[in-house]
Write a protein that holds these residues in place. Structure first.
Motif, PDB file in Angstrom:
ATOM      1  N   CYS A   1       9.009  -5.093  -3.846  1.00  0.00           N
ATOM      2  CA  CYS A   1       8.878  -5.443  -2.483  1.00  0.00           C
ATOM      3  C   CYS A   1      10.071  -5.188  -1.555  1.00  0.00           C
ATOM      4  O   CYS A   1      10.210  -4.584  -0.383  1.00  0.00           O
ATOM      5  CB  CYS A   1       8.405  -6.622  -2.118  1.00  0.00           C
ATOM      6  SG  CYS A   1       6.533  -6.989  -2.805  1.00  0.00           S
ATOM      7  N   ALA A   2      11.220  -5.704  -2.275  1.00  0.00           N
ATOM      8  CA  ALA A   2      12.538  -5.373  -1.138  1.00  0.00           C
ATOM      9  C   ALA A   2      13.037  -3.850  -1.386  1.00  0.00           C
ATOM     10  O   ALA A   2      13.307  -3.495  -0.191  1.00  0.00           O
ATOM     11  CB  ALA A   2      13.524  -6.148  -2.115  1.00  0.00           C
TER      12      ALA A   2
ATOM     13  N   GLU B   1      13.330  -1.825   2.290  1.00  0.00           N
ATOM     14  CA  GLU B   1      14.572  -0.873   2.256  1.00  0.00           C
ATOM     15  C   GLU B   1      14.146   0.697   2.574  1.00  0.00           C
ATOM     16  O   GLU B   1      15.022   1.219   3.302  1.00  0.00           O
ATOM     17  CB  GLU B   1      15.501  -1.120   1.001  1.00  0.00           C
ATOM     18  CG  GLU B   1      16.660  -0.451   1.153  1.00  0.00           C
ATOM     19  CD  GLU B   1      17.656  -0.603  -0.058  1.00  0.00           C
ATOM     20  OE1 GLU B   1      18.504   0.468  -0.293  1.00  0.00           O
ATOM     21  OE2 GLU B   1      17.616  -1.500  -0.787  1.00  0.00           O
ATOM     22  N   HIS B   2      13.230   1.154   2.035  1.00  0.00           N
ATOM     23  CA  HIS B   2      12.922   2.306   2.063  1.00  0.00           C
ATOM     24  C   HIS B   2      11.717   2.802   3.073  1.00  0.00           C
ATOM     25  O   HIS B   2      10.809   3.696   2.802  1.00  0.00           O
ATOM     26  CB  HIS B   2      12.871   3.122   0.768  1.00  0.00           C
ATOM     27  CG  HIS B   2      14.012   3.195  -0.003  1.00  0.00           C
ATOM     28  ND1 HIS B   2      14.906   3.984   0.231  1.00  0.00           N
ATOM     29  CD2 HIS B   2      14.395   2.220  -1.125  1.00  0.00           C
ATOM     30  CE1 HIS B   2      15.981   3.664  -0.835  1.00  0.00           C
ATOM     31  NE2 HIS B   2      15.686   2.470  -1.288  1.00  0.00           N
ATOM     32  N   TRP B   3      11.442   1.762   3.853  1.00  0.00           N
ATOM     33  CA  TRP B   3      10.025   1.839   4.450  1.00  0.00           C
ATOM     34  C   TRP B   3       9.882   2.885   5.255  1.00  0.00           C
ATOM     35  O   TRP B   3       8.842   3.820   5.211  1.00  0.00           O
ATOM     36  CB  TRP B   3       9.826   0.580   5.664  1.00  0.00           C
ATOM     37  CG  TRP B   3       8.900   0.444   6.335  1.00  0.00           C
ATOM     38  CD1 TRP B   3       8.792   0.635   7.622  1.00  0.00           C
ATOM     39  CD2 TRP B   3       7.704   0.212   5.830  1.00  0.00           C
ATOM     40  NE1 TRP B   3       7.496   0.447   8.326  1.00  0.00           N
ATOM     41  CE2 TRP B   3       6.712   0.237   7.183  1.00  0.00           C
ATOM     42  CE3 TRP B   3       6.889   0.005   4.742  1.00  0.00           C
ATOM     43  CZ2 TRP B   3       5.327  -0.170   6.954  1.00  0.00           C
ATOM     44  CZ3 TRP B   3       5.413  -0.201   4.964  1.00  0.00           C
ATOM     45  CH2 TRP B   3       4.909  -0.241   6.136  1.00  0.00           C
ATOM     46  N   GLU B   4      10.916   3.368   6.196  1.00  0.00           N
ATOM     47  CA  GLU B   4      10.797   4.519   7.033  1.00  0.00           C
ATOM     48  C   GLU B   4      10.709   5.866   6.156  1.00  0.00           C
ATOM     49  O   GLU B   4       9.880   6.842   6.400  1.00  0.00           O
ATOM     50  CB  GLU B   4      12.002   4.493   7.792  1.00  0.00           C
ATOM     51  CG  GLU B   4      12.109   3.432   8.863  1.00  0.00           C
ATOM     52  CD  GLU B   4      11.134   3.674   9.820  1.00  0.00           C
ATOM     53  OE1 GLU B   4      10.448   4.532  10.275  1.00  0.00           O
ATOM     54  OE2 GLU B   4      10.423   2.557  10.280  1.00  0.00           O
ATOM     55  N   GLU B   5      11.529   6.185   5.047  1.00  0.00           N
ATOM     56  CA  GLU B   5      11.292   7.101   4.233  1.00  0.00           C
ATOM     57  C   GLU B   5       9.954   7.138   3.700  1.00  0.00           C
ATOM     58  O   GLU B   5       9.583   8.224   3.396  1.00  0.00           O
ATOM     59  CB  GLU B   5      12.460   7.164   3.029  1.00  0.00           C
ATOM     60  CG  GLU B   5      13.681   6.962   3.603  1.00  0.00           C
ATOM     61  CD  GLU B   5      14.909   6.677   2.555  1.00  0.00           C
ATOM     62  OE1 GLU B   5      15.117   7.493   1.510  1.00  0.00           O
ATOM     63  OE2 GLU B   5      15.227   5.557   2.461  1.00  0.00           O
TER      64      GLU B   5
ATOM     65  N   ASP C   1       0.760  -1.249  -0.033  1.00  0.00           N
ATOM     66  CA  ASP C   1       0.154  -0.004  -0.112  1.00  0.00           C
ATOM     67  C   ASP C   1       0.708   1.322   0.067  1.00  0.00           C
ATOM     68  O   ASP C   1       0.554   2.283  -0.331  1.00  0.00           O
ATOM     69  CB  ASP C   1      -0.995  -0.084   1.263  1.00  0.00           C
ATOM     70  CG  ASP C   1      -1.778   1.232   1.294  1.00  0.00           C
ATOM     71  OD1 ASP C   1      -1.769   1.932   2.302  1.00  0.00           O
ATOM     72  OD2 ASP C   1      -2.659   1.297   0.471  1.00  0.00           O
ATOM     73  N   LEU C   2       1.949   1.135   0.499  1.00  0.00           N
ATOM     74  CA  LEU C   2       2.797   2.270   0.555  1.00  0.00           C
ATOM     75  C   LEU C   2       3.873   2.550  -0.446  1.00  0.00           C
ATOM     76  O   LEU C   2       3.925   3.605  -0.758  1.00  0.00           O
ATOM     77  CB  LEU C   2       3.747   2.075   1.958  1.00  0.00           C
ATOM     78  CG  LEU C   2       4.498   3.451   2.399  1.00  0.00           C
ATOM     79  CD1 LEU C   2       3.368   4.283   2.875  1.00  0.00           C
ATOM     80  CD2 LEU C   2       5.287   2.952   3.684  1.00  0.00           C
ATOM     81  N   THR C   3       4.174   1.510  -1.111  1.00  0.00           N
ATOM     82  CA  THR C   3       4.899   1.612  -2.581  1.00  0.00           C
ATOM     83  C   THR C   3       4.348   2.387  -3.443  1.00  0.00           C
ATOM     84  O   THR C   3       3.326   2.157  -3.708  1.00  0.00           O
ATOM     85  CB  THR C   3       5.649   0.281  -2.932  1.00  0.00           C
ATOM     86  OG1 THR C   3       6.685   0.684  -3.719  1.00  0.00           O
ATOM     87  CG2 THR C   3       4.547  -0.537  -3.464  1.00  0.00           C
ATOM     88  N   PRO C   4       5.343   3.254  -4.140  1.00  0.00           N
ATOM     89  CA  PRO C   4       4.856   3.886  -5.198  1.00  0.00           C
ATOM     90  C   PRO C   4       4.712   3.000  -6.635  1.00  0.00           C
ATOM     91  O   PRO C   4       4.256   3.496  -7.628  1.00  0.00           O
ATOM     92  CB  PRO C   4       5.662   5.301  -5.510  1.00  0.00           C
ATOM     93  CG  PRO C   4       6.891   4.889  -4.756  1.00  0.00           C
ATOM     94  CD  PRO C   4       6.406   3.788  -3.759  1.00  0.00           C
TER      95      PRO C   4
END
Length: 118
Positions: free
Chosen positions: A95-96, A100-104, A17-20
């Motif tokens: 997904c990887a 890796e960029h979850w917090e950002e 849901d978060l990834t562009p």
């Protein structure tokens, strides 16, 4: 016999849901993930896709069929085609990247939400 799909396959705060990076519409990537382990019935797909309506799932499956990523058998089972299966690698990479960029991504989402509310 295949194991049933995990009802918690998709966490409510899942990076999907978060990834562009999107694969098709909102639901397409998740449907593809559900079919990764083999053919499934419509009712099986609805278990981990808790927020989807029958109409929306039908629309997503038809779009995936039209694009050659999913096929429906005479037994009313949906399965990935070889073309659909070829998306699994790129989806794993996306997904990887999201992990890796979850917090950002979370920070950007929160900042964007705050800007809209202001």
């Amino acid at each position: 016999m295949r194991a049933p799909l995990d009802p918690d396959l998709f966490d409510a705060v899942c990076p999907s849901d978060l990834t562009p990076i999107r694969f098709g519409d909102k639901w397409a990537g998740m449907v593809i993930r559900c079919l990764e382990g083999g053919p499934r019935r419509f009712s099986e797909l609805r278990v981990p896709l808790r927020g989807i309506t029958a109409k929306t799932l039908t629309h997503a499956l038809r779009a995936l069929e039209r694009d050659g990523l999913v096929q429906r058998s005479d037994e009313r089972l949906y399965a990935l085609t070889p073309l659909g299966r070829s998306l699994l690698g790129p989806m794993d990479q996306a997904c990887a990247w999201a992990r890796e960029h979850w917090e950002e991504l979370l920070d950007a989402r929160e900042a964007g939400t705050a800007a809209v509310v202001s």
